[in-house]
Design a protein around this motif. Structure first.
Motif, mmCIF file in Angstrom:
data_model
loop_
_atom_site.group_PDB
_atom_site.id
_atom_site.type_symbol
_atom_site.label_atom_id
_atom_site.label_comp_id
_atom_site.label_asym_id
_atom_site.label_seq_id
_atom_site.Cartn_x
_atom_site.Cartn_y
_atom_site.Cartn_z
ATOM 1 N N ARG A 139 0.858 -1.187 0.000
ATOM 2 C CA ARG A 139 0.000 0.000 0.000
ATOM 3 C C ARG A 139 0.893 1.236 0.000
ATOM 4 O O ARG A 139 2.113 1.134 0.161
ATOM 5 C CB ARG A 139 -0.920 0.003 1.223
ATOM 6 C CG ARG A 139 -1.817 -1.236 1.295
ATOM 7 C CD ARG A 139 -3.239 -0.895 1.631
ATOM 8 N NE ARG A 139 -4.095 -2.079 1.585
ATOM 9 C CZ ARG A 139 -5.379 -2.074 1.901
ATOM 10 N NH1 ARG A 139 -5.971 -0.951 2.289
ATOM 11 N NH2 ARG A 139 -6.097 -3.161 1.827
ATOM 12 N N TYR A 141 2.581 4.937 1.088
ATOM 13 C CA TYR A 141 3.114 5.505 2.340
ATOM 14 C C TYR A 141 1.985 6.142 3.143
ATOM 15 O O TYR A 141 1.882 5.961 4.355
ATOM 16 C CB TYR A 141 4.179 6.565 1.993
ATOM 17 C CG TYR A 141 4.857 7.166 3.191
ATOM 18 C CD1 TYR A 141 6.020 6.603 3.711
ATOM 19 C CD2 TYR A 141 4.337 8.304 3.826
ATOM 20 C CE1 TYR A 141 6.654 7.151 4.820
ATOM 21 C CE2 TYR A 141 4.957 8.860 4.944
ATOM 22 C CZ TYR A 141 6.116 8.273 5.425
ATOM 23 O OH TYR A 141 6.728 8.812 6.539
ATOM 24 N N TYR A 144 -0.155 3.500 4.812
ATOM 25 C CA TYR A 144 0.553 2.926 5.958
ATOM 26 C C TYR A 144 0.536 3.920 7.139
ATOM 27 O O TYR A 144 0.411 3.523 8.290
ATOM 28 C CB TYR A 144 2.003 2.586 5.593
ATOM 29 C CG TYR A 144 2.185 1.389 4.665
ATOM 30 C CD1 TYR A 144 1.298 0.312 4.680
ATOM 31 C CD2 TYR A 144 3.273 1.321 3.791
ATOM 32 C CE1 TYR A 144 1.501 -0.796 3.849
ATOM 33 C CE2 TYR A 144 3.474 0.222 2.963
ATOM 34 C CZ TYR A 144 2.594 -0.833 2.991
ATOM 35 O OH TYR A 144 2.796 -1.916 2.171
ATOM 36 N N ARG A 148 -1.103 3.389 10.777
ATOM 37 C CA ARG A 148 -0.227 3.504 11.954
ATOM 38 C C ARG A 148 -0.883 4.419 12.979
ATOM 39 O O ARG A 148 -0.919 4.101 14.168
ATOM 40 C CB ARG A 148 1.128 4.055 11.506
ATOM 41 C CG ARG A 148 2.136 4.258 12.603
ATOM 42 C CD ARG A 148 3.042 3.057 12.784
ATOM 43 N NE ARG A 148 3.942 3.278 13.913
ATOM 44 C CZ ARG A 148 3.724 2.824 15.140
ATOM 45 N NH1 ARG A 148 2.657 2.100 15.411
ATOM 46 N NH2 ARG A 148 4.586 3.086 16.112
ATOM 47 N N TYR A 155 3.942 -4.790 11.015
ATOM 48 C CA TYR A 155 3.513 -5.094 9.652
ATOM 49 C C TYR A 155 4.358 -6.225 9.087
ATOM 50 O O TYR A 155 5.590 -6.193 9.182
ATOM 51 C CB TYR A 155 3.656 -3.852 8.765
ATOM 52 C CG TYR A 155 2.713 -3.856 7.574
ATOM 53 C CD1 TYR A 155 1.552 -3.096 7.562
ATOM 54 C CD2 TYR A 155 2.988 -4.646 6.443
ATOM 55 C CE1 TYR A 155 0.679 -3.102 6.481
ATOM 56 C CE2 TYR A 155 2.123 -4.661 5.368
ATOM 57 C CZ TYR A 155 0.971 -3.887 5.383
ATOM 58 O OH TYR A 155 0.105 -3.895 4.313
ATOM 59 N N CYS A 183 8.073 -0.359 0.074
ATOM 60 C CA CYS A 183 7.042 -0.541 1.104
ATOM 61 C C CYS A 183 7.688 -0.873 2.442
ATOM 62 O O CYS A 183 7.329 -0.316 3.482
ATOM 63 C CB CYS A 183 6.084 -1.670 0.725
ATOM 64 S SG CYS A 183 4.961 -1.244 -0.616
ATOM 65 N N LEU A 187 7.480 1.407 5.795
ATOM 66 C CA LEU A 187 6.930 0.887 7.055
ATOM 67 C C LEU A 187 7.897 1.132 8.208
ATOM 68 O O LEU A 187 7.499 1.537 9.301
ATOM 69 C CB LEU A 187 6.632 -0.611 6.911
ATOM 70 C CG LEU A 187 5.448 -0.952 5.993
ATOM 71 C CD1 LEU A 187 5.508 -2.407 5.534
ATOM 72 C CD2 LEU A 187 4.115 -0.669 6.700
ATOM 73 N N TYR A 192 6.752 1.300 12.331
ATOM 74 C CA TYR A 192 6.217 -0.057 12.509
ATOM 75 C C TYR A 192 7.352 -0.985 12.921
ATOM 76 O O TYR A 192 8.508 -0.779 12.524
ATOM 77 C CB TYR A 192 5.675 -0.601 11.180
ATOM 78 C CG TYR A 192 4.323 -0.106 10.731
ATOM 79 C CD1 TYR A 192 3.166 -0.798 11.073
ATOM 80 C CD2 TYR A 192 4.207 1.024 9.926
ATOM 81 C CE1 TYR A 192 1.928 -0.375 10.629
ATOM 82 C CE2 TYR A 192 2.963 1.461 9.482
ATOM 83 C CZ TYR A 192 1.822 0.752 9.839
ATOM 84 O OH TYR A 192 0.601 1.177 9.388
#
Ligand code: 5AD
Length: 353
Positions: A139, A141, A144, A148, A155, A183, A187, A192
């Motif tokens: 997905r 930024y 995400y 978040r 993740y 990605c 993350l 994450y």
């Protein structure tokens, strides 16, 4: 003279040629397994963390050649859980002692940012002492970031293979390794706890590919590393490809433990699927996480990414008591706390200071 295993344990690294030797022969296995277990015990004692896996949709817009829920598999019976069903899974899981919920699904456009954020924040409202892990693919930024903020903590996104040419053999042209990697870095940047990983014995995989996977992981520094054997699925282009082996998978678990002593490494369902007692063996050679299925019984069989995926009582959350026993028999203990990675806790400590 130091053995190759001692060197790996001390320096957490080896030259490519040494890794190649280690990966390709079984002659170091005994020392490798016991050293990996010692290192795991040093970092995590006998603790085994449990994560409640909720496979909430098997709709997927991607067409990965290995995966049973790929878009073009018209034999897959598609399903989606409702928000209420997902919340119910979490309630059941909570009462069974789970404090991490892993929402895993295909790349399903029904679950827009709004829908997903609503689910994530509802889980967090109901269970503020729990951690939410998402595993919903690639997905943006921005997405995400929204997730978040809504409360997602971790993740999982396996890189699948870090070699461009190999990636192209496993995926259609529309899937790009460079996006996958982006990605993962997005993350991480968003704070994450990130999990990556790859399949063992995927079609066309070479030892050099595996070494590149290890090098990529050294660069990414994920908190969690998930590996499992490739298992062929009859309704995919790789139906006739041989599956990965148990032996190679457990060898790789041990190598990963020595290279990444503080990481969270699951003994995956796929490992338990190719060999009875496989997950317990995985725990004894470096793995420290298991992810029992919390999805409603009615949909479990439909989340068929590979052939004969285990969904017996023990895999089912109701079988948690049984799982505890089998883990204890293997010499470890299922614990019910949040179970962060040691590397996450120490980095957090540093930045808080
Ligand atoms: N065999 C083993 N693992 C698979 N995955 C997908 N298809 C298969 C298969 N046929 C793995 C991929 C994916 C994860 C959710 O499951 O690595 O990232």
């Amino acid at each position: 003279m130091e053995t190759i295993i001692e060197k790996l344990a001390h320096t957490h690294d080896l030259a490519d040629s040494e890794l190649k030797t280690l990966i390709e022969t079984d002659k170091f296995d005994k020392e490798l397994f016991s050293t990996a277990d010692a290192v795991r015990r040093q970092a995590y004692g006998t603790d085994v963390y449990i994560r409640g896996l909720i496979e909430f949709t098997n709709f997927c817009k991607r067409n990965c050649y290995y995966c049973g829920i790929r878009r073009d598999n018209c034999n897959a019976q598609r399903y989606r859980l409702t928000k209420d069903e997902i919340l119910e899974c979490c309630d059941t899981g909570y009462s069974l002692g789970f404090r991490t919920f892993v929402l895993q699904g295909g790349e399903d456009e029904y679950f827009t940012d709004e829908v997903m954020c609503d689910i994530v924040s509802a889980i967090k409202t109901n269970h503020p002492d729990c951690v939410i892990t998402l595993s919903i693919g690639e997905r943006s930024y921005e997405t995400y970031q929204k997730l978040r903020i809504a409360g997602a903590d971790r993740y999982l996104l396996r890189h699948e293979t870090a070699t461009e040419e190999h990636y192209e053999k496993l995926h259609p042209k529309s899937s790009k390794l460079i996006i996958r990697k982006k990605c993962l870095y997005d993350l991480k940047q968003l704070g994450y706890q990130v999990g990556s990983g790859f399949m063992i014995g995927s079609p066309y995989q070479t030892t050099e590919n595996i070494i590149s996977d290890l090098r990529f992981l050294q660069e990414l520094k994920p908190h969690m590393i998930g590996i499992g054997p490739f298992i062929s699925h009859g309704d995919t282009p790789f139906a006739n490809e041989p599956s990965g082996t148990f032996e190679m998978t457990v060898r790789m678990i041990s190598i990963l433990r020595l290279m990444f002593p503080e990481s969270l490494i699951p003994a995956t369902t796929a490992l338990g699927t190719i060999k009875k007692g496989g997950r317990e063996f995985g725990l004894s050679v470096g793995a420290n996480v298991v992810m029992p299925n919390l999805s409603p019984k009615s949909v479990r069989k439909k989340y068929s990414i590979y052939k004969d995926k285990i969904c017996t009582d023990e895999e089912a959350a109701e079988g948690v008591a049984k799982l505890r026993k089998s883990v204890e028999k293997a010499g470890y203990n299922v614990v019910t706390h949040i179970g962060h990675a040691k590397s996450y806790i120490s980095n957090k400590g540093e930045s808080d200071a």
